[in-house]
Design a protein around this motif. Structure first.
Motif, PDB file in Angstrom:
ATOM      1  N   TYR A 109       0.855  -1.194   0.000  1.00  0.00           N
ATOM      2  CA  TYR A 109       0.000   0.000   0.000  1.00  0.00           C
ATOM      3  C   TYR A 109       0.887   1.240   0.000  1.00  0.00           C
ATOM      4  N   PRO A 110       1.425   1.615  -1.164  1.00  0.00           N
ATOM      5  CA  PRO A 110       2.435   2.676  -1.241  1.00  0.00           C
ATOM      6  C   PRO A 110       1.851   4.089  -1.229  1.00  0.00           C
ATOM      7  N   GLU A 111       1.338   4.494  -0.092  1.00  0.00           N
ATOM      8  CA  GLU A 111       0.738   5.819   0.042  1.00  0.00           C
ATOM      9  C   GLU A 111       1.823   6.890   0.114  1.00  0.00           C
ATOM     10  N   THR A 112       1.564   8.050  -0.499  1.00  0.00           N
ATOM     11  CA  THR A 112       2.510   9.168  -0.438  1.00  0.00           C
ATOM     12  C   THR A 112       1.901  10.431   0.169  1.00  0.00           C
ATOM     13  N   ALA A 113       0.592  10.605   0.082  1.00  0.00           N
ATOM     14  CA  ALA A 113      -0.059  11.795   0.635  1.00  0.00           C
ATOM     15  C   ALA A 113      -0.376  11.577   2.112  1.00  0.00           C
ATOM     16  N   TRP A 114      -0.238  12.628   2.926  1.00  0.00           N
ATOM     17  CA  TRP A 114      -0.520  12.503   4.355  1.00  0.00           C
ATOM     18  C   TRP A 114      -1.209  13.726   4.954  1.00  0.00           C
ATOM     19  N   ARG A 115      -1.079  14.877   4.327  1.00  0.00           N
ATOM     20  CA  ARG A 115      -1.726  16.072   4.872  1.00  0.00           C
ATOM     21  C   ARG A 115      -3.247  15.947   4.841  1.00  0.00           C
ATOM     22  N   ASP A 116      -3.757  15.206   3.852  1.00  0.00           N
ATOM     23  CA  ASP A 116      -5.201  14.971   3.793  1.00  0.00           C
ATOM     24  C   ASP A 116      -5.678  14.169   5.002  1.00  0.00           C
ATOM     25  N   ASP A 117      -4.855  13.214   5.471  1.00  0.00           N
ATOM     26  CA  ASP A 117      -5.222  12.426   6.646  1.00  0.00           C
ATOM     27  C   ASP A 117      -5.270  13.306   7.895  1.00  0.00           C
ATOM     28  N   LEU A 118      -4.324  14.223   8.013  1.00  0.00           N
ATOM     29  CA  LEU A 118      -4.335  15.120   9.168  1.00  0.00           C
ATOM     30  C   LEU A 118      -5.507  16.089   9.093  1.00  0.00           C
ATOM     31  N   GLU A 119      -5.838  16.550   7.886  1.00  0.00           N
ATOM     32  CA  GLU A 119      -7.030  17.388   7.718  1.00  0.00           C
ATOM     33  C   GLU A 119      -8.276  16.620   8.141  1.00  0.00           C
ATOM     34  N   LEU A 120      -8.377  15.364   7.701  1.00  0.00           N
ATOM     35  CA  LEU A 120      -9.547  14.564   8.051  1.00  0.00           C
ATOM     36  C   LEU A 120      -9.612  14.340   9.558  1.00  0.00           C
TER      37      LEU A 120
END
Length: 579
Positions: free
Chosen positions: A329-340
């Motif tokens: 599961y090669p995720e690269t985005a993380w700011r969206d998770d903190l926003e959520l």
């Protein structure tokens, strides 16, 4: 036969789930020879013609066999009933029209929830005293084969329960937190309470709660190991095909990590946690706090969410933590998770009268702005990007902050335009990239985003586009297949799923990847594993003639690239179908 009369050979594609009376209704005709001007008709269950027209302009070529695709607009058909679309020279396609699409979508959503029930891990009792191990070294970044022996760190910990991740028996916090967030959001956003959704959401949250050790502030991320090691001293989950109840009774020393499954952690106790994991796990608990009617339980969920969120690593982030190996599961985005995470914390705090709501709302706005600046523009709602849900909820939470709301609406629209631009160039109006992984969940994500956009703006410009994505997933595609098991007259039949394959039971509600890059099939499907029942029984690929646009779909138990279901696929389907 002239073009005005008919065309020899071809295929007709419709949404096999059905259409709402007042929704747009698109069907498709695939032919080798030109069919513009050919007359088609729709007849009711008594054989009476209720609609007719002529095939219009060519929408484009699919492959060398089907050089022409035509879109038919059946939207004028508004009377509920069962119908058959007839085009001369082709097999007719049956479909239903219902007074409201809500009942159709809710029926499919209920089936997707059934998949989660089937995924419940009730077999691995030894998970009650699981040991914790160091993150292993892998042979290379793209394989799950490890090097050397696993090194024990501690334990035991109780990690029983939860859901199997996909067709195997591994369990991942990264996937469960995403699925949980969507199930709780579905329960919150539905017009009427859905007890089945709530039951599965609570089941999943119970397991997530075990994966977070509040006392030591440790987040565990995985139960089980995918493959054995290069030295062949032990085997892993993917090495044998079996029912899950076998694992606890295995006696061979090489199966010791199937009998007593290892647990791995995101970081050392009390140390910063990868922000994608911290954000989405916090969001799952915070969403539960918004829905749970027991106020005391809701407050406990809020505190758990706050603890995990505080531990997010927000500087020098580097490669994210998802699964072992990361390539799964090669995720690269993380700011969206903190926003959520921050958005759902703020909404939960408001519901419970917690004074921290304002602080979390401010953090949500910050991370939304950072996401738009650094990560927006390349993806749409799916496992790897949750910004669409975060944006929509933040618009609701920060409605008086007009500059922020304007940015969020603009980014939602930009995500929809990514899909709309692809759809405009595609003969079947698909907004997903179906020569890549996760085409089906991306299509569900676009449908969900179209609904969210309409909800927060009142703008209906993407309604037809969202409907087209559902059409595509439920059969209005080149293969004429519904990618949800048990939905439609020609649905996925041979999922890459051990329990379903061994028992022969239909895995109702499972959502599969669907078409994928044709290059992934160049070396064939390989042999059947020991214990795997051939499906289809004759091994014939009935969809080979529809390979096109760099994509291929194979309905075969060996075809993990196309036919493997997963929790995150079903979760986004549940949310997209919520009304």
């Amino acid at each position: 036969m002239s073009a005005a009369d008919g065309v020899a050979g071809g295929a007709v594609r419709v949404n096999q789930l059905g259409y709402g009376a007042f929704d747009s209704k698109a069907a498709y005709v695939m032919t080798h020879d030109a069919a513009t001007g050919v007359r088609y008709q729709v007849v009711d269950r008594h054989g009476r013609r209720v609609l007719s027209g002529r095939v219009g302009d060519d929408a484009g070529e699919w492959n060398a066999t089907y050089r022409h695709v035509y879109q038919l607009d059946l939207s004028a058909l508004k009377i509920p009933g069962s119908y058959r679309l007839e085009v001369p020279g082709m097999a007719a396609a049956s479909f239903d029209v219902r007074a409201s699409s809500d009942r159709l979508l809710t029926g499919a959503k209920d089936k997707a929830i059934n998949f989660f029930t089937a995924q419940r891990d009730t077999a691995h009792r030894n998970d009650a005293r699981a040991l914790v191990y160091e993150i292993p070294e892998f042979v290379d970044p793209d394989t799950d084969q490890t090097v050397g022996e696993l090194q024990q760190l501690g334990g035991p910990v109780d990690v029983t329960g939860g859901w199997y991740d996909a067709g195997d028996y591994l369990k991942f916090t990264h996937i469960a937190a995403y699925s949980e967030s969507l199930l709780w959001a579905s329960a919150r956003d539905a017009r009427q309470p859905d007890r089945k959704v709530l039951a599965e959401a609570r089941h999943g949250l119970d397991w997530l709660d075990k994966m977070w050790d509040e006392r030591t502030r440790t987040l565990y991320i995985q139960v089980g190991v995918g493959a054995g090691n290069a030295e062949e001293t032990f085997i892993g989950d993917h090495d044998i095909w079996r029912l899950p109840g076998v694992d606890d009774t295995l006696t061979d020393p090489s199966a010791r990590f199937l009998r007593n499954r290892p647990v791995f952690r995101a970081a050392a106790p009390g140390k910063p946690i990868s922000p994608n994991l911290a954000g989405r796990t916090a969001a799952a608990f915070a969403l539960a706090a918004q829905v749970e009617p027991d106020r005391a339980a809701a407050r406990r969920h809020l505190e758990t969410a706050a603890q995990i969120y505080r531990q997010a690593q927000t500087t020098n982030v580097g490669q994210l933590v998802t699964s072992l190996p990361f390539a799964f599961y090669p995720e690269t985005a993380w700011r969206d998770d903190l926003e959520l995470g921050a958005t759902e914390l703020a909404l939960a705090a408001r519901r419970l009268g917690d004074r921290r709501a304002g602080s979390w709302l401010k953090q949500a706005g910050y991370w939304a702005t950072q996401y738009i600046e650094h990560e927006a523009g390349g993806d749409t709602l799916n496992l790897y990007d949750v910004s669409a849900l975060a944006h929509a909820d933040l618009i609701r939470a920060a409605r008086t902050d007009r500059p922020l709301v304007s940015k969020l609406v603009g980014d939602l629209r930009a995500q929809l335009e990514i899909g709309a631009s692809r759809a405009a160039a595609d003969p079947f109006r698909a907004g997903a990239q179906y020569d890549n992984f996760d085409a089906v969940p991306h299509a569900f994500g676009l449908a969900a985003t179209a609904r969210l956009y309409r909800k927060v703006t009142g703008d209906r410009r993407y309604d037809a586009f969202g409907q087209q994505q559902l059409d595509w997933n439920f059969g209005a595609n080149a293969w004429g297949v519904s990618f949800m098991v048990g939905v439609g007259r020609n649905a996925e039949r041979c999922p890459h799923h051990q329990i379903a394959n061994i028992t022969g039971r239909e895995l109702t509600g499972a959502v599969v990847n669907g078409p994928n890059s044709a290059s992934l099939f160049e070396e064939g499907l390989g042999d059947h594993l020991d214990g795997m029942n051939p499906c289809p029984a004759d091994g014939v690929d009935r969809y080979a003639e529809f390979t096109g646009h760099g994509s291929r779909y194979v309905d075969d138990v060996r075809s993990w690239q196309a036919s493997e279901p997963a929790d995150d696929f079903a979760a986004i389907a549940v949310y997209a179908l919520t009304r």
